[in-house]
Design a protein around this motif. Structure first.
Motif, PDB file in Angstrom:
ATOM      1  N   LYS A 133      53.079   7.612  -8.799  1.00 34.76           N
ATOM      2  CA  LYS A 133      52.268   6.962  -7.774  1.00 34.76           C
ATOM      3  C   LYS A 133      51.590   7.767  -6.830  1.00 34.76           C
ATOM      4  O   LYS A 133      50.756   7.465  -5.968  1.00 34.76           O
ATOM      5  CB  LYS A 133      53.517   6.458  -6.793  1.00 34.76           C
ATOM      6  N   LEU A 134      51.526   9.200  -6.993  1.00 28.55           N
ATOM      7  CA  LEU A 134      50.565  10.137  -6.262  1.00 28.55           C
ATOM      8  C   LEU A 134      49.194   9.617  -6.659  1.00 28.55           C
ATOM      9  O   LEU A 134      48.425  10.378  -5.893  1.00 28.55           O
ATOM     10  CB  LEU A 134      51.029  11.445  -6.373  1.00 28.55           C
ATOM     11  N   GLU A 135      49.089   9.095  -7.999  1.00 31.94           N
ATOM     12  CA  GLU A 135      47.948   8.797  -8.549  1.00 31.94           C
ATOM     13  C   GLU A 135      46.813  10.477  -8.654  1.00 31.94           C
ATOM     14  O   GLU A 135      45.741  10.377  -8.328  1.00 31.94           O
ATOM     15  CB  GLU A 135      46.906   7.943  -7.715  1.00 31.94           C
ATOM     16  N   ARG A 136      47.604  11.164  -9.038  1.00 33.21           N
ATOM     17  CA  ARG A 136      46.983  12.631  -9.350  1.00 33.21           C
ATOM     18  C   ARG A 136      46.987  13.001 -10.985  1.00 33.21           C
ATOM     19  O   ARG A 136      48.091  12.123 -11.495  1.00 33.21           O
ATOM     20  CB  ARG A 136      47.794  13.711  -8.653  1.00 33.21           C
ATOM     21  N   THR A 137      46.084  13.407 -11.554  1.00 42.18           N
ATOM     22  CA  THR A 137      46.103  13.974 -13.025  1.00 42.18           C
ATOM     23  C   THR A 137      46.301  15.300 -12.868  1.00 42.18           C
ATOM     24  O   THR A 137      45.656  16.006 -12.235  1.00 42.18           O
ATOM     25  CB  THR A 137      44.870  13.554 -13.430  1.00 42.18           C
ATOM     26  N   PHE A 138      47.345  15.773 -13.552  1.00 43.29           N
ATOM     27  CA  PHE A 138      47.662  17.159 -13.591  1.00 43.29           C
ATOM     28  C   PHE A 138      47.055  17.743 -14.720  1.00 43.29           C
ATOM     29  O   PHE A 138      46.960  17.287 -16.013  1.00 43.29           O
ATOM     30  CB  PHE A 138      49.220  17.296 -13.909  1.00 43.29           C
ATOM     31  N   ASP A 139      46.524  18.904 -14.593  1.00 40.17           N
ATOM     32  CA  ASP A 139      45.912  19.891 -15.766  1.00 40.17           C
ATOM     33  C   ASP A 139      46.810  20.464 -16.645  1.00 40.17           C
ATOM     34  O   ASP A 139      46.792  20.898 -17.563  1.00 40.17           O
ATOM     35  CB  ASP A 139      44.737  20.469 -15.008  1.00 40.17           C
ATOM     36  N   VAL A 140      47.929  20.898 -15.596  1.00 41.47           N
ATOM     37  CA  VAL A 140      49.106  21.895 -16.323  1.00 41.47           C
ATOM     38  C   VAL A 140      50.226  21.443 -15.704  1.00 41.47           C
ATOM     39  O   VAL A 140      50.447  21.064 -14.530  1.00 41.47           O
ATOM     40  CB  VAL A 140      48.769  23.442 -15.870  1.00 41.47           C
ATOM     41  N   ALA A 141      51.347  21.373 -16.720  1.00 44.26           N
ATOM     42  CA  ALA A 141      52.797  21.158 -16.291  1.00 44.26           C
ATOM     43  C   ALA A 141      53.631  22.154 -16.654  1.00 44.26           C
ATOM     44  O   ALA A 141      53.564  22.720 -17.655  1.00 44.26           O
ATOM     45  CB  ALA A 141      53.156  19.782 -17.094  1.00 44.26           C
ATOM     46  N   LEU A 142      54.297  22.987 -15.660  1.00 48.99           N
ATOM     47  CA  LEU A 142      55.191  23.814 -15.788  1.00 48.99           C
ATOM     48  C   LEU A 142      56.673  23.346 -15.679  1.00 48.99           C
ATOM     49  O   LEU A 142      57.054  22.700 -14.805  1.00 48.99           O
ATOM     50  CB  LEU A 142      55.075  24.799 -14.704  1.00 48.99           C
TER      51      LEU A 142
END
Length: 145
Positions: free
Chosen positions: A109-118
């Motif tokens: 819902k934050l409507e962010r696209t993440f480049d890296v997931a730790l």
């Protein structure tokens, strides 16, 4: 526990006493970020099972644009907040206090696209591929490289 590289290099991070939190060893964190070094500057990072926030803070220190920390334990969230204040990265971070796997719809819902997931879950937890499936739509082009 400390920040290994970047602008906050050498800064000591606080963590709760006891066995509930298992911080990543400095040498393991250093190896991980040596592998990711070219991918971190300017990216959006998702730090699931954040604990004290050391991985996300390391990413911020090395130039990540923004980190969303997800941690369910109230005490750990307080340590993330303290460590962000100490490293002066508060303005580049959000914290979601919720179970990491159940939080994925909230994160979406934050409507962010993440480049890296730790993702560094506790030893006693099993994260199945089905539980991690909601990450697929939130990872950007960096995840494909």
């Amino acid at each position: 526990m400390r920040v290994i590289g970047g602008t906050a290099r050498g800064t000591k991070l606080q963590s709760p006493k006891g066995n509930e939190v298992r911080p990543m060893l400095d040498r393991v964190k250093e190896a991980l970020f040596n592998i990711l070094s070219d991918r971190i500057p300017g990216v959006e990072v998702l730090d699931l099972f954040s604990g004290t926030g050391s991985l996300g803070i390391e990413a911020l220190s090395r130039g990540a644009e923004h980190v969303v920390f997800v941690e369910r334990d109230r005490t750990c969230v307080e340590f993330i907040e303290r460590n962000l204040e100490h490293t002066r990265f508060c303005d580049r971070a959000d914290i979601i206090r919720y179970d990491a796997l159940r939080s994925l719809p909230r994160v979406k819902k934050l409507e962010r696209t993440f480049d890296v997931a730790l993702i560094d879950p506790p030893y006693k937890m099993t994260a199945t591929p089905a539980a991690m499936a909601p990450l697929e739509g939130m990872l950007g082009a960096m995840a494909e490289k």
